[in-house]
Design a protein around this motif. Sequence first.
Motif, PDB file in Angstrom:
ATOM      1  N   SER A  71     -34.672 -44.342  15.587  1.00 21.38           N
ATOM      2  CA  SER A  71     -35.619 -43.236  15.471  1.00 21.38           C
ATOM      3  C   SER A  71     -37.070 -43.685  15.393  1.00 21.38           C
ATOM      4  O   SER A  71     -37.966 -42.852  15.270  1.00 21.38           O
ATOM      5  CB  SER A  71     -35.292 -42.411  14.220  1.00 21.38           C
ATOM      6  OG  SER A  71     -35.397 -43.218  13.046  1.00 21.38           O
TER       7      SER A  71
ATOM      8  N   GLU B 253     -40.301 -43.966  20.840  1.00 19.75           N
ATOM      9  CA  GLU B 253     -39.689 -43.360  22.026  1.00 19.75           C
ATOM     10  C   GLU B 253     -38.621 -44.264  22.636  1.00 19.75           C
ATOM     11  O   GLU B 253     -37.558 -43.799  23.043  1.00 19.75           O
ATOM     12  CB  GLU B 253     -40.760 -43.031  23.061  1.00 19.75           C
ATOM     13  CG  GLU B 253     -40.209 -42.308  24.284  1.00 19.75           C
ATOM     14  CD  GLU B 253     -41.291 -41.902  25.268  1.00 19.75           C
ATOM     15  OE1 GLU B 253     -40.923 -41.382  26.346  1.00 19.75           O
ATOM     16  OE2 GLU B 253     -42.477 -42.111  24.963  1.00 19.75           O
TER      17      GLU B 253
ATOM     18  N   ARG C  62     -35.545 -44.149  20.536  1.00 23.34           N
ATOM     19  CA  ARG C  62     -34.840 -42.869  20.694  1.00 23.34           C
ATOM     20  C   ARG C  62     -34.079 -42.816  22.027  1.00 23.34           C
ATOM     21  O   ARG C  62     -32.996 -42.237  22.102  1.00 23.34           O
ATOM     22  CB  ARG C  62     -35.822 -41.710  20.568  1.00 23.34           C
ATOM     23  CG  ARG C  62     -36.320 -41.499  19.133  1.00 23.34           C
ATOM     24  CD  ARG C  62     -37.101 -40.209  19.005  1.00 23.34           C
ATOM     25  NE  ARG C  62     -38.385 -40.277  19.674  1.00 23.34           N
ATOM     26  CZ  ARG C  62     -39.508 -40.750  19.131  1.00 23.34           C
ATOM     27  NH1 ARG C  62     -39.490 -41.195  17.878  1.00 23.34           N
ATOM     28  NH2 ARG C  62     -40.642 -40.757  19.799  1.00 23.34           N
TER      29      ARG C  62
END
Length: 297
Positions: A76, A79, A82
């Motif tokens: 998390s 980017e 993720r």
Amino acid sequence: MSTGTDPLAPLAQLPGVPDAVAEVRKAVDRLYGHRVMRRRAAEVTSESALRGARASAALAGADWPLEEVRRRSDFSADEEARTVGAALRIAAEAGQLLSVWRHSPLQVLARLHLLAVGDADPAAGRPRQAGEPAEDLFPLELQPVEGVGAAPAPAGPPAALPPAPGAEEVAARLDQLSRLLVARAEGQGVGTPALVVASVVHGELLALRPFGAHNGVIARAAQRIVLIAEGLDPKSICPAEVGLAELGTESYWRALAGYLAGTPEGMAAWIGHCGRALRLGARESTAVCEAMQRGMV
């Protein structure tokens, strides 16, 4: 795509496609015949999912070393993290969605998008609506991948890739694709080779970009599900994503441009590209099996 009992059948007869199908079948059969598969198939499947997820994330611009992906538990932070997390979550669940896929492919695609973006996103699990922009595939999905055999991409976006269709066309083509896949699950058009079906699903989802994000990761996962459903790779041990990354992102988008053009030559080139990627994925898992046999894994 046209309608009929087997609308994909003509694609299987395009120049070069029968050879691509035969070469893929040979490579997959050889892998399934490896002696390690008799005892440790589940481990090979797990490793294939991990390596496929890593490669799919790399194609989406998050090129992490395999051991980093294996080691990390928090995805998390930024980017890239993720994106890797999205690819891993999708890979972990994709193989469990087969029964739903057979009667509702769109439900599975929605689930894959939800896994990718999380339920906090108000657009999670639904295709984009009128007025919502399509994801820009080139910067997000098709940047050069370092360290996996990719050639540098040319400067600027590939002019051969047209913009994604609008939401209304996306909905219609998704429905058509779903009907085709459900018909196949019911026994219609079963003569078309799995490689052809998987390539079309993969290419169509990249062409449509139905979701606001992670379309490339979802399209590659859908290809994997089709290969399981069609019986070519029932244990999901051939990570085509690894092959796509090894062939390079420039080759990927050039092949995709052929699919988008819709010409016989373009379609044959796209199917051939997907076939080469799948053979490289089989080679990757063969190396895993060899390492297991030597006691290195």
